[in-house]
Design a protein around this motif. Structure first.
Motif, PDB file in Angstrom:
ATOM      1  N   THR A  53       9.199  10.216  -4.378  1.00 20.49           N
ATOM      2  CA  THR A  53      10.623  10.195  -4.715  1.00 20.49           C
ATOM      3  C   THR A  53      10.891  10.217  -6.213  1.00 20.49           C
ATOM      4  O   THR A  53      12.043  10.105  -6.617  1.00 20.49           O
ATOM      5  CB  THR A  53      11.297   8.954  -4.103  1.00 20.49           C
ATOM      6  OG1 THR A  53      10.684   7.781  -4.634  1.00 20.49           O
ATOM      7  CG2 THR A  53      11.206   8.969  -2.597  1.00 20.49           C
ATOM      8  N   SER A  54       9.870  10.360  -7.019  1.00 21.43           N
ATOM      9  CA  SER A  54      10.086  10.362  -8.473  1.00 21.43           C
ATOM     10  C   SER A  54      10.922  11.579  -8.863  1.00 21.43           C
ATOM     11  O   SER A  54      10.778  12.664  -8.303  1.00 21.43           O
ATOM     12  CB  SER A  54       8.761  10.370  -9.230  1.00 21.43           C
ATOM     13  OG  SER A  54       8.067  11.571  -8.975  1.00 21.43           O
TER      14      SER A  54
ATOM     15  N   GLY B   3       0.796  -1.222   0.000  1.00 23.91           N
ATOM     16  CA  GLY B   3       0.000   0.000   0.000  1.00 23.91           C
ATOM     17  C   GLY B   3       0.826   1.267   0.000  1.00 23.91           C
ATOM     18  O   GLY B   3       0.405   2.301  -0.526  1.00 23.91           O
ATOM     19  N   ILE B   4       2.008   1.222   0.585  1.00 20.70           N
ATOM     20  CA  ILE B   4       2.834   2.424   0.696  1.00 20.70           C
ATOM     21  C   ILE B   4       3.767   2.604  -0.498  1.00 20.70           C
ATOM     22  O   ILE B   4       4.276   3.696  -0.727  1.00 20.70           O
ATOM     23  CB  ILE B   4       3.614   2.409   2.031  1.00 20.70           C
ATOM     24  CG1 ILE B   4       4.043   3.813   2.439  1.00 20.70           C
ATOM     25  CG2 ILE B   4       4.811   1.523   1.969  1.00 20.70           C
ATOM     26  CD1 ILE B   4       2.923   4.671   2.860  1.00 20.70           C
ATOM     27  N   THR B   5       3.977   1.558  -1.285  1.00 19.72           N
ATOM     28  CA  THR B   5       4.906   1.634  -2.416  1.00 19.72           C
ATOM     29  C   THR B   5       4.522   2.719  -3.427  1.00 19.72           C
ATOM     30  O   THR B   5       5.385   3.517  -3.818  1.00 19.72           O
ATOM     31  CB  THR B   5       5.033   0.264  -3.102  1.00 19.72           C
ATOM     32  OG1 THR B   5       5.529  -0.674  -2.142  1.00 19.72           O
ATOM     33  CG2 THR B   5       5.961   0.326  -4.292  1.00 19.72           C
ATOM     34  N   PRO B   6       3.263   2.824  -3.858  1.00 18.28           N
ATOM     35  CA  PRO B   6       2.931   3.894  -4.815  1.00 18.28           C
ATOM     36  C   PRO B   6       3.152   5.295  -4.230  1.00 18.28           C
ATOM     37  O   PRO B   6       3.578   6.209  -4.950  1.00 18.28           O
ATOM     38  CB  PRO B   6       1.447   3.676  -5.115  1.00 18.28           C
ATOM     39  CG  PRO B   6       1.151   2.290  -4.709  1.00 18.28           C
ATOM     40  CD  PRO B   6       2.119   1.937  -3.633  1.00 18.28           C
ATOM     41  N   ILE B   7       2.891   5.463  -2.954  1.00 20.24           N
ATOM     42  CA  ILE B   7       3.106   6.766  -2.314  1.00 20.24           C
ATOM     43  C   ILE B   7       4.587   7.097  -2.303  1.00 20.24           C
ATOM     44  O   ILE B   7       5.003   8.216  -2.618  1.00 20.24           O
ATOM     45  CB  ILE B   7       2.510   6.768  -0.895  1.00 20.24           C
ATOM     46  CG1 ILE B   7       1.005   6.565  -0.963  1.00 20.24           C
ATOM     47  CG2 ILE B   7       2.853   8.063  -0.169  1.00 20.24           C
ATOM     48  CD1 ILE B   7       0.348   6.298   0.361  1.00 20.24           C
ATOM     49  N   PHE B   8       5.403   6.118  -1.916  1.00 17.76           N
ATOM     50  CA  PHE B   8       6.850   6.335  -1.895  1.00 17.76           C
ATOM     51  C   PHE B   8       7.372   6.674  -3.286  1.00 17.76           C
ATOM     52  O   PHE B   8       8.176   7.599  -3.448  1.00 17.76           O
ATOM     53  CB  PHE B   8       7.567   5.101  -1.339  1.00 17.76           C
ATOM     54  CG  PHE B   8       9.050   5.232  -1.336  1.00 17.76           C
ATOM     55  CD1 PHE B   8       9.691   5.994  -0.367  1.00 17.76           C
ATOM     56  CD2 PHE B   8       9.813   4.620  -2.315  1.00 17.76           C
ATOM     57  CE1 PHE B   8      11.065   6.131  -0.374  1.00 17.76           C
ATOM     58  CE2 PHE B   8      11.183   4.746  -2.330  1.00 17.76           C
ATOM     59  CZ  PHE B   8      11.820   5.506  -1.347  1.00 17.76           C
TER      60      PHE B   8
END
Length: 74
Positions: A31-32, A22-27
């Motif tokens: 950080t993009s 769940g947190i991977t897309p937010i991270f």
């Protein structure tokens, strides 16, 4: 002695609390556009902070909850 049942229970609990899928897309969104080295540093910092918070609550959570809740108990 290593208790596989306890290890499994603790691992699943921490996995649910941390919620990596769940947190991977937010991270990735936060950080993009940054260098890979900066992304790695941010990820390690996030893991360290999360571990610190969980460790503090794991070690002191019971004490603080019993202290804070004692006046509220009948």
């Amino acid at each position: 002695m290593f208790d596989i049942t306890l290890f499994g229970s603790v691992f699943v609990t921490l996995f649910v609390i941390m919620d990596p899928p769940g947190i991977t897309p937010i991270f990735l969104a936060l950080t993009s556009g940054r260098a890979a080295k900066v992304q790695r540093r941010m990820a390690l910092q996030a893991v360290a902070v999360a571990f610190g918070v969980i460790a503090v609550f794991g070690l002191c959570g019971h004490r603080s909850s019993t202290t804070c809740m004692s006046p509220c108990r009948p």
